[in-house]
Write a protein that holds these residues in place. Structure first.
Motif, PDB file in Angstrom:
ATOM      1  N   LYS B 126     -19.573  54.921 117.420  1.00 23.77           N
ATOM      2  CA  LYS B 126     -18.965  54.719 118.739  1.00 23.77           C
ATOM      3  C   LYS B 126     -19.214  53.291 119.236  1.00 23.77           C
ATOM      4  O   LYS B 126     -18.340  52.676 119.847  1.00 23.77           O
ATOM      5  CB  LYS B 126     -19.515  55.729 119.746  1.00 23.77           C
ATOM      6  N   ILE B 127     -20.433  52.773 118.962  1.00 21.53           N
ATOM      7  CA  ILE B 127     -20.735  51.391 119.365  1.00 21.53           C
ATOM      8  C   ILE B 127     -19.818  50.426 118.604  1.00 21.53           C
ATOM      9  O   ILE B 127     -19.261  49.482 119.170  1.00 21.53           O
ATOM     10  CB  ILE B 127     -22.219  51.056 119.127  1.00 21.53           C
ATOM     11  N   MET B 128     -19.632  50.686 117.298  1.00 25.87           N
ATOM     12  CA  MET B 128     -18.760  49.828 116.491  1.00 25.87           C
ATOM     13  C   MET B 128     -17.327  49.880 117.012  1.00 25.87           C
ATOM     14  O   MET B 128     -16.648  48.857 117.144  1.00 25.87           O
ATOM     15  CB  MET B 128     -18.784  50.264 115.019  1.00 25.87           C
ATOM     16  N   VAL B 182     -27.129  46.597 117.256  1.00 25.25           N
ATOM     17  CA  VAL B 182     -26.040  46.002 118.042  1.00 25.25           C
ATOM     18  C   VAL B 182     -26.039  44.480 117.879  1.00 25.25           C
ATOM     19  O   VAL B 182     -24.993  43.862 117.702  1.00 25.25           O
ATOM     20  CB  VAL B 182     -26.148  46.397 119.533  1.00 25.25           C
ATOM     21  N   SER B 183     -27.249  43.888 117.901  1.00 24.06           N
ATOM     22  CA  SER B 183     -27.316  42.424 117.813  1.00 24.06           C
ATOM     23  C   SER B 183     -26.854  41.925 116.446  1.00 24.06           C
ATOM     24  O   SER B 183     -26.216  40.880 116.348  1.00 24.06           O
ATOM     25  CB  SER B 183     -28.730  41.937 118.109  1.00 24.06           C
ATOM     26  N   ALA B 184     -27.144  42.692 115.381  1.00 25.35           N
ATOM     27  CA  ALA B 184     -26.686  42.288 114.051  1.00 25.35           C
ATOM     28  C   ALA B 184     -25.176  42.359 113.977  1.00 25.35           C
ATOM     29  O   ALA B 184     -24.514  41.453 113.440  1.00 25.35           O
ATOM     30  CB  ALA B 184     -27.305  43.188 112.979  1.00 25.35           C
ATOM     31  N   LYS B 185     -24.617  43.424 114.549  1.00 27.64           N
ATOM     32  CA  LYS B 185     -23.163  43.612 114.490  1.00 27.64           C
ATOM     33  C   LYS B 185     -22.433  42.594 115.372  1.00 27.64           C
ATOM     34  O   LYS B 185     -21.300  42.212 115.073  1.00 27.64           O
ATOM     35  CB  LYS B 185     -22.805  45.044 114.914  1.00 27.64           C
ATOM     36  N   ALA B 205     -18.746  44.898 125.637  1.00 26.53           N
ATOM     37  CA  ALA B 205     -18.301  46.263 125.317  1.00 26.53           C
ATOM     38  C   ALA B 205     -19.333  47.006 124.485  1.00 26.53           C
ATOM     39  O   ALA B 205     -19.644  48.170 124.745  1.00 26.53           O
ATOM     40  CB  ALA B 205     -16.970  46.213 124.582  1.00 26.53           C
ATOM     41  N   MET B 206     -19.891  46.319 123.463  1.00 25.29           N
ATOM     42  CA  MET B 206     -20.839  47.002 122.571  1.00 25.29           C
ATOM     43  C   MET B 206     -22.135  47.334 123.281  1.00 25.29           C
ATOM     44  O   MET B 206     -22.715  48.401 123.092  1.00 25.29           O
ATOM     45  CB  MET B 206     -21.083  46.169 121.312  1.00 25.29           C
ATOM     46  N   LEU B 207     -22.612  46.405 124.122  1.00 23.60           N
ATOM     47  CA  LEU B 207     -23.860  46.665 124.841  1.00 23.60           C
ATOM     48  C   LEU B 207     -23.667  47.779 125.870  1.00 23.60           C
ATOM     49  O   LEU B 207     -24.532  48.647 126.028  1.00 23.60           O
ATOM     50  CB  LEU B 207     -24.370  45.392 125.517  1.00 23.60           C
ATOM     51  N   ALA B 208     -22.510  47.752 126.550  1.00 28.87           N
ATOM     52  CA  ALA B 208     -22.240  48.802 127.536  1.00 28.87           C
ATOM     53  C   ALA B 208     -22.213  50.160 126.850  1.00 28.87           C
ATOM     54  O   ALA B 208     -22.734  51.148 127.373  1.00 28.87           O
ATOM     55  CB  ALA B 208     -20.913  48.530 128.241  1.00 28.87           C
ATOM     56  N   LYS B 209     -21.634  50.211 125.650  1.00 30.16           N
ATOM     57  CA  LYS B 209     -21.561  51.468 124.897  1.00 30.16           C
ATOM     58  C   LYS B 209     -22.966  51.922 124.522  1.00 30.16           C
ATOM     59  O   LYS B 209     -23.294  53.100 124.625  1.00 30.16           O
ATOM     60  CB  LYS B 209     -20.700  51.265 123.644  1.00 30.16           C
ATOM     61  N   MET B 210     -23.778  50.965 124.062  1.00 31.45           N
ATOM     62  CA  MET B 210     -25.155  51.304 123.675  1.00 31.45           C
ATOM     63  C   MET B 210     -25.903  51.920 124.856  1.00 31.45           C
ATOM     64  O   MET B 210     -26.565  52.953 124.720  1.00 31.45           O
ATOM     65  CB  MET B 210     -25.887  50.051 123.185  1.00 31.45           C
ATOM     66  N   ASP B 211     -25.786  51.286 126.035  1.00 32.58           N
ATOM     67  CA  ASP B 211     -26.467  51.808 127.231  1.00 32.58           C
ATOM     68  C   ASP B 211     -25.931  53.189 127.602  1.00 32.58           C
ATOM     69  O   ASP B 211     -26.688  54.095 127.920  1.00 32.58           O
ATOM     70  CB  ASP B 211     -26.288  50.849 128.419  1.00 32.58           C
TER      71      ASP B 211
END
Lengths: 232, 251
Positions: B126-128, B182-185, B205-211
Motif C-alpha cells: 500500500k505504501i508503494m 520508506v526512505s529506501a524506496k 504520499a508515501m510518508l502519509a500512507k506509512m503514518d
C-alpha cells in the motif's frame, strides 16, 4: 498541519526544541564557569538575568520549549508503543551499534526532569522567584558555595549530569538526523561532534560543581590566584 | 563436512489472526550443519505431517535472499544471527548442539499475524502504491546515456534499491516504524533524474500512507540498519526527512 499529524513533523518539533534547549545549556554552562574565576562577575550575571522583562521573557520561552518537548515526547512514545503492537517478543537482543541512550530517551528525560525540580528548588526559588515576589534575591556565589558544600547535593547533581550526558549524546546527532542534516560521511562526524560537544558542556557543569565542593566542602585551596570565585 | 547438531526449537503457533498464540517446543535430532534454516523447518514440517499434526506456516519463496518473502525473528534477531543475510541464507552450522532456538513472527501493529509465523505485509504494498514509482508516458525507449548520472549518485540509488521489502526494519524497531523501508524506496528514485520530477509528491504520499497504516515514528536507534539483510543505511532516513521537510516548506 504537518507538525501535528505526520510522524516526521512531530519529530521535527522534538528536534528543534531539543536543539534550542542544548543551546540554553551551553549558555548556562558558560555562565557557571564565570563563578569559578570571579564572584563579582557572577553577581553581575545574576543581576543581569534577575526579574527584568527580558529575563522573564526568556524564562517563559524556555518553560514553553520544555513543555512542548515533554508533551511531544509522551505523545510520540504513546503512538510508537501502539505501533509496536500488543504482542511482545519473547527473546530480544540488542543489535550491534544500537546504543543504550537511544533506547532509553524517555526514561533519561524523566530523570532529567525530576532533577530539574531539585535544581529549581536549590537556586531559582531563592533567586528569581524571591525577586519576583518583591524580596531580595540570594547572592549567586554564596548559594553555590552553600549548596555544593554538601556531598549529597554534589552526588545528586553528578547523577543528574550523567543522565543528561546520555540524553544529549543521542539527542544532539539524532536531532540533526531528524531535520535531515546527515548522510553517510556526516554520520561519523556528527557522532564525534555530539560526544565532544556534550562532554564539554556536561564536563563544564561538573567541573564547577566539583571545584566548589573541594573549596567549600573539603576546604582545599585550589589555585586561588586563578579561581578567585572559589575564595570565599 | 559440517557436524550434525541436535537442538530444541521453540516455535510460535497461532491458528488465526484473532486467536491466541503460544510457543510449542520441538526437538530436532541430527540436523546436518549445511541445512539451511528453512530446509530445517521443511524437515520439521515433514515430521509433523507424518505424525498427523498441522505443519508450521511460514513465508518463503526464492530461498536465495532476493525476493524478501522470508521473515522469522530468530533468537531476538530478524533474519537470525547473521548480518547482511536473510533467513533463507542462514545455515544450521551457526547454531550449537543443545541450543534452544526461539522462532517468532514479525511483531508489529502494522504486520498482523495471519497464521503461525506468517504475517500480513500488504501494508508495504500500500505504501508503494501511494507513490513508490515513476510515472512514464509510453513511447520510444530513450537512449541509455542521454541523461548523465554521477557515479556516486548511481551507487547510492543502487544501495537504496537493494531493499527487498521484507519488513525486518519494522520487526527490529522498538517503535514499529517503517522509516528505513520508506526512505529506501523514496531514495532509490529521488537520487536519479527520472525520479526527481515527482520527488515532492512521492515523499509526502508515501510518508502519509506509512503514518496512516499505523507504523511508528523514527527515534534513530539504528536497530533497523543493524538488522537489515541488505544493509540499507539510515542516511536514507535523513534524506527522507530532508525531502519531506523541504516539500512541506514549499507548500
Amino acid at each position: 498541519m504537518w507538525l501535528f499529524n505526520s510522524s516526521v513533523g512531530k519529530k521535527v518539533v522534538m528536534s528543534v526544541t531539543g536543539l534550542a534547549l542544548i543551546l540554553f545549556l551551553t549558555f548556562h554552562m558558560t555562565m557557571n564557569c564565570v563563578a569559578l574565576f570571579s564572584a563579582e562577575g557572577y553577581e553581575w550575571i545574576c543581576n543581569f538575568l534577575g526579574a527584568n522583562w527580558y529575563a522573564m521573557v526568556a524564562t517563559i520561552g524556555l518553560a514553553i520549549l520544555m513543555v512542548i518537548h515533554i508533551v511531544y515526547a509522551f505523545w510520540l512514545t504513546w503512538t510508537n508503543r501502539k505501533a509496536r503492537g500488543a504482542e511482545r517478543y519473547a527473546v530480544t537482543a540488542r543489535p550491534k551499534g544500537v546504543e543504550f541512550a537511544s533506547r532509553n530517551m524517555l526514561v533519561l528525560g524523566i530523570i532529567v526532569f525530576v532533577g530539574l525540580f531539585v535544581h529549581l528548588f536549590h537556586f531559582w526559588s531563592k533567586m528569581q522567584l524571591v525577586e519576583l515576589q518583591g524580596g531580595e534575591p540570594a547572592a549567586g556565589v554564596e548559594l553555590i558555595r552553600y549548596t555544593f558544600s554538601k556531598w549529597y547535593n554534589v552526588l545528586l547533581y553528578l547523577i543528574w549530569f550523567l543522565a543528561l550526558w546520555f540524553h544529549l549524546t543521542h539527542g544532539f546527532w539524532s536531532a540533526l538526523q531528524t531535520i535531515g542534516f546527515n548522510n553517510k560521511k556526516w554520520y561519523v562526524r556528527l557522532k564525534w561532534i555530539s560526544y565532544i560537544f556534550v562532554t564539554l558542556i556536561m564536563g563544564g557543569f561538573a567541573t564547577v560543581l566539583i571545584l566548589f565542593f573541594c573549596a567549600e566542602g573539603l576546604n582545599w585551596a585550589i589555585f586561588p590566584g586563578l579561581f578567585q570565585g572559589l575564595v570565599g | 563436512m559440517d557436524k550434525n547438531i541436535s537442538f530444541t526449537l521453540k516455535v510460535w503457533r497461532q491458528r488465526g489472526p484473532k486467536e491466541k498464540g503460544e510457543f510449542k517446543s520441538y526437538y530436532m535430532e541430527d540436523i546436518p550443519g549445511d541445512t539451511s534454516f528453512l530446509e530445517m523447518l521443511d524437515i520439521l514440517n515433514e515430521m509433523l505431517i507424518n505424525r498427523g499434526e498441522e505443519p508450521i506456516v511460514f513465508d518463503h519463496d526464492c530461498r536465495e535472499g532476493i525476493c524478501g518473502m522470508c521473515s522469522l525473528y530468530i533468537n531476538g534477531h530478524p533474519h537470525g544471527p547473521a548480518t547482511g543475510a536473510t533467513t533463507c541464507q542462514i545455515y544450521m552450522r551457526r547454531f550449537h548442539d543443545g541450543d534452544i532456538i526461539t522462532v517468532e513472527p514479525w511483531r508489529s501493529a502494522g504486520f498482523p499475524v495471519i497464521r503461525d509465523l506468517m504475517v500480513d505485509r500488504r501494508a508495504f504494498d500500500k505504501i508503494m502504491a501511494a507513490g513508490g514509482y515513476v510515472s512514464v508516458n509510453t513511447g520510444g525507449v530513450p537512449d541509455a546515456n542521454a541523461i548523465p548520472i554521477p557515479k556516486e549518485k548511481a551507487d547510492e540509488a543502487m544501495d537504496a534499491a537493494a531493499c527487498i521489502g521484507c519488513g525486518a526494519c519494522v520487526a527490529a524497531c522498538k517503535n514499529g516504524s517503517a522509516m528505513l523501508f520508506v526512505s529506501a524506496k523514496v531514495s532509490q528514485l529521488a537520487l536519479l533524474p527520472q525520479g526527481k520530477v515527482e520527488a515532492k509528491r512521492r515523499v509526502k504520499a508515501m510518508l502519509a500512507k506509512m503514518d496512516e497504516l499505523g507504523f511508528g515514528a523514527c527515534t534513530n536507534t539504528r536497530a533497523c540498519e543493524a538488522e537489515c539483510p541488505k544493509c540499507v543505511s539510515i542516511s536514507n532516513i535523513a534524506r527522507l526527512n530532508r525531502q519531506f521537510i523541504g516539500a512541506k516548506f514549499k507548500d
